[in-house]
Motif scaffolding. Structure first.
Motif, PDB file in Angstrom:
ATOM      1  N   UNK A  51      34.613  86.205 -34.579  1.00  0.00           N
ATOM      2  CA  UNK A  51      35.331  85.692 -33.351  1.00  0.00           C
ATOM      3  C   UNK A  51      36.710  85.525 -33.984  1.00  0.00           C
ATOM      4  N   UNK A  52      37.716  86.189 -33.174  1.00  0.00           N
ATOM      5  CA  UNK A  52      39.097  86.486 -33.719  1.00  0.00           C
ATOM      6  C   UNK A  52      39.776  84.896 -33.126  1.00  0.00           C
ATOM      7  N   UNK A  53      39.462  84.563 -32.084  1.00  0.00           N
ATOM      8  CA  UNK A  53      40.012  83.231 -31.553  1.00  0.00           C
ATOM      9  C   UNK A  53      39.474  82.073 -32.305  1.00  0.00           C
ATOM     10  N   UNK A  54      38.452  82.016 -32.723  1.00  0.00           N
ATOM     11  CA  UNK A  54      37.891  80.836 -33.514  1.00  0.00           C
ATOM     12  C   UNK A  54      38.583  81.091 -34.857  1.00  0.00           C
ATOM     13  N   UNK A  55      38.556  82.058 -35.318  1.00  0.00           N
ATOM     14  CA  UNK A  55      39.147  82.434 -36.817  1.00  0.00           C
ATOM     15  C   UNK A  55      40.507  81.799 -36.766  1.00  0.00           C
ATOM     16  N   UNK A  56      41.369  82.018 -35.731  1.00  0.00           N
ATOM     17  CA  UNK A  56      42.823  81.740 -35.683  1.00  0.00           C
ATOM     18  C   UNK A  56      42.821  79.940 -35.457  1.00  0.00           C
ATOM     19  N   UNK A  57      42.038  79.588 -34.660  1.00  0.00           N
ATOM     20  CA  UNK A  57      41.874  78.210 -34.235  1.00  0.00           C
ATOM     21  C   UNK A  57      41.565  77.582 -35.658  1.00  0.00           C
ATOM     22  N   UNK A  58      40.617  77.994 -36.472  1.00  0.00           N
ATOM     23  CA  UNK A  58      40.228  77.442 -37.771  1.00  0.00           C
ATOM     24  C   UNK A  58      41.293  77.519 -38.650  1.00  0.00           C
ATOM     25  N   UNK A  59      42.017  78.463 -38.788  1.00  0.00           N
ATOM     26  CA  UNK A  59      43.194  78.480 -39.843  1.00  0.00           C
ATOM     27  C   UNK A  59      44.317  77.366 -39.459  1.00  0.00           C
ATOM     28  N   UNK A  60      44.393  77.423 -38.144  1.00  0.00           N
ATOM     29  CA  UNK A  60      45.593  76.430 -37.968  1.00  0.00           C
ATOM     30  C   UNK A  60      45.082  75.042 -37.954  1.00  0.00           C
ATOM     31  N   UNK A  61      43.659  74.757 -37.664  1.00  0.00           N
ATOM     32  CA  UNK A  61      43.157  73.510 -38.206  1.00  0.00           C
ATOM     33  C   UNK A  61      43.140  73.151 -39.521  1.00  0.00           C
ATOM     34  N   UNK A  62      43.022  74.160 -40.415  1.00  0.00           N
ATOM     35  CA  UNK A  62      43.150  73.879 -41.965  1.00  0.00           C
ATOM     36  C   UNK A  62      44.504  73.581 -42.297  1.00  0.00           C
ATOM     37  N   UNK A  63      45.385  74.405 -41.658  1.00  0.00           N
ATOM     38  CA  UNK A  63      46.723  74.179 -42.109  1.00  0.00           C
ATOM     39  C   UNK A  63      47.217  72.794 -41.755  1.00  0.00           C
ATOM     40  N   UNK A  64      46.880  72.393 -40.532  1.00  0.00           N
ATOM     41  CA  UNK A  64      47.277  70.942 -40.217  1.00  0.00           C
ATOM     42  C   UNK A  64      46.735  69.783 -41.228  1.00  0.00           C
ATOM     43  N   UNK A  65      45.686  70.080 -41.395  1.00  0.00           N
ATOM     44  CA  UNK A  65      44.765  69.310 -42.256  1.00  0.00           C
ATOM     45  C   UNK A  65      45.484  69.152 -43.725  1.00  0.00           C
ATOM     46  N   UNK A  66      45.799  70.218 -44.407  1.00  0.00           N
ATOM     47  CA  UNK A  66      46.728  70.379 -45.447  1.00  0.00           C
ATOM     48  C   UNK A  66      47.963  69.877 -45.249  1.00  0.00           C
TER      49      UNK A  66
END
Length: 346
Positions: A51-66
């Motif tokens: 799921x491309x949308x979920x993958x993008x959302x996961x990357x953005x979330x991980x970026x904010x957490x980092x």
């Protein structure tokens, strides 16, 4: 050596002659992939990656957490911080508004500075992200744990226990959450004043904020878990555990709970963005984190005073908050679809 075919016995009828060209059972032919078993978590992770949308959302979330985790290192390396006023970046002749356009954005101040004080906006946003994520995650963990325990007890034991706990859930769900948190938070904080100036310790303020948010959020998870337990407590594996002499603790935490991790994870993933939004709203209304401690809600409160003269000060934290909450919501939806075996995969 004779190459004559040998007769092959069958279940009925005359024996037939084996065809040398007929394929026989054995190892898979070269080029064929062997079928590998996958666990439910592996299949869910595969669906998330597809799921491309979920993958993008996961990357953005991980970026904010980092960014939140490495906020001190990030501001030190880039030079866009730490949180300290830069009086050279504001013009006292124009009401202490930033020099330059777009809120004073420059190589020295990546996102500009705060009007009036000259605080670096990038540093305040990065450190404010830590506060928002901390409150959102911890309150979601507390509400999820309480909701799971209450839902398990109500669904499994039934009877008067289920009736009592269900009525408590109904009462909590009927409360206007935001209004009660606004009313309760200042009262609790004033009763727990800890410093010599009559104020409240910031860590204690955050703890009160987390507990107030969690106190009104656990009922959603409890109602979800209760419904799942009601449908599972009469199944064969639970009856088998009872027949073998298993106690209620074993049945609840070793039989039922492992089969509930999917809806619990979904509830947790959807609770985090909701709690972050609630925390930002409370800080915006002045009952959450208070300045000079960084927080996105308080940033929006301060920015509303300078919107006409410096719209960038409101635009930057507002857009970042929108991106974070949207990414978390899309990630929660993607997790729900990945863990639901009845969802339409297309």
């Amino acid at each position: 050596m004779s190459t004559r075919s040998q007769p092959v016995e069958t279940g009925s009828g005359p024996p037939r002659t084996a065809d040398p060209a007929e394929p026989t059972a054995g190892p898979p032919r070269r080029g064929r992939k062997a079928i590998a078993g996958r666990s439910p978590s592996q299949m869910a992770w595969k669906r998330v990656r597809r799921d491309k949308i979920t993958t993008i959302a996961l990357v953005i979330t991980v970026l904010f957490v980092l960014i939140a985790l490495f906020a001190p290192l990030l501001t030190a390396v880039t030079g866009w911080g730490p949180i300290a006023p830069d009086n050279k970046a504001i013009n006292p002749d124009t009401g202490n508004y930033p020099y330059g356009s777009f809120g004073g954005i420059s190589l020295t101040h990546l996102l500009g500075v705060e009007p009036g004080t000259g605080y670096d906006l990038f540093a305040r946003i990065v450190y404010g992200l830590r506060t928002s994520l901390l409150v959102g995650l911890v309150s979601a963990v507390v509400s999820t744990v309480v909701g799971v325990v209450v839902g398990l007890a109500a669904g499994y034991f039934g009877g008067w226990i289920d009736t009592l706990l269900s009525r408590v859930m109904d009462v909590m769900l009927a409360f206007p959450q935001l209004l009660f948190i606004i009313a309760l938070t200042p009262v609790i904080q004033s009763a727990l004043q800890t410093d010599s100036h009559g104020g409240t310790n910031e860590n204690l303020r955050l703890a009160v904020l987390v507990l107030n948010i969690a106190a009104f959020a656990w009922a959603y998870t409890a109602r979800l878990v209760r419904g799942q337990v009601l449908s599972m407590r009469e199944r064969e594996f639970v009856d088998a555990a009872r027949i073998m002499g298993a106690g209620w603790r074993h049945i609840l935490f070793r039989q039922l709970l492992p089969n509930l991790w999917a809806p619990i994870l979904i509830a947790f993933a959807l609770a985090v963005p909701q709690n972050i939004t609630t925390e930002a709203a409370l800080s915006y209304l002045g009952v959450g984190v208070v300045p000079p401690n960084p927080d996105w809600g308080s940033l929006l409160t301060d920015a509303s005073q300078f919107f006409l003269q410096d719209p960038a000060y409101l635009f930057v934290p507002g857009v970042l908050l929108l991106i974070l909450v949207l990414a978390l919501n899309l990630l929660g939806d993607g997790v729900r679809d990945a863990l639901d075996p009845r969802a339409n995969r297309g």
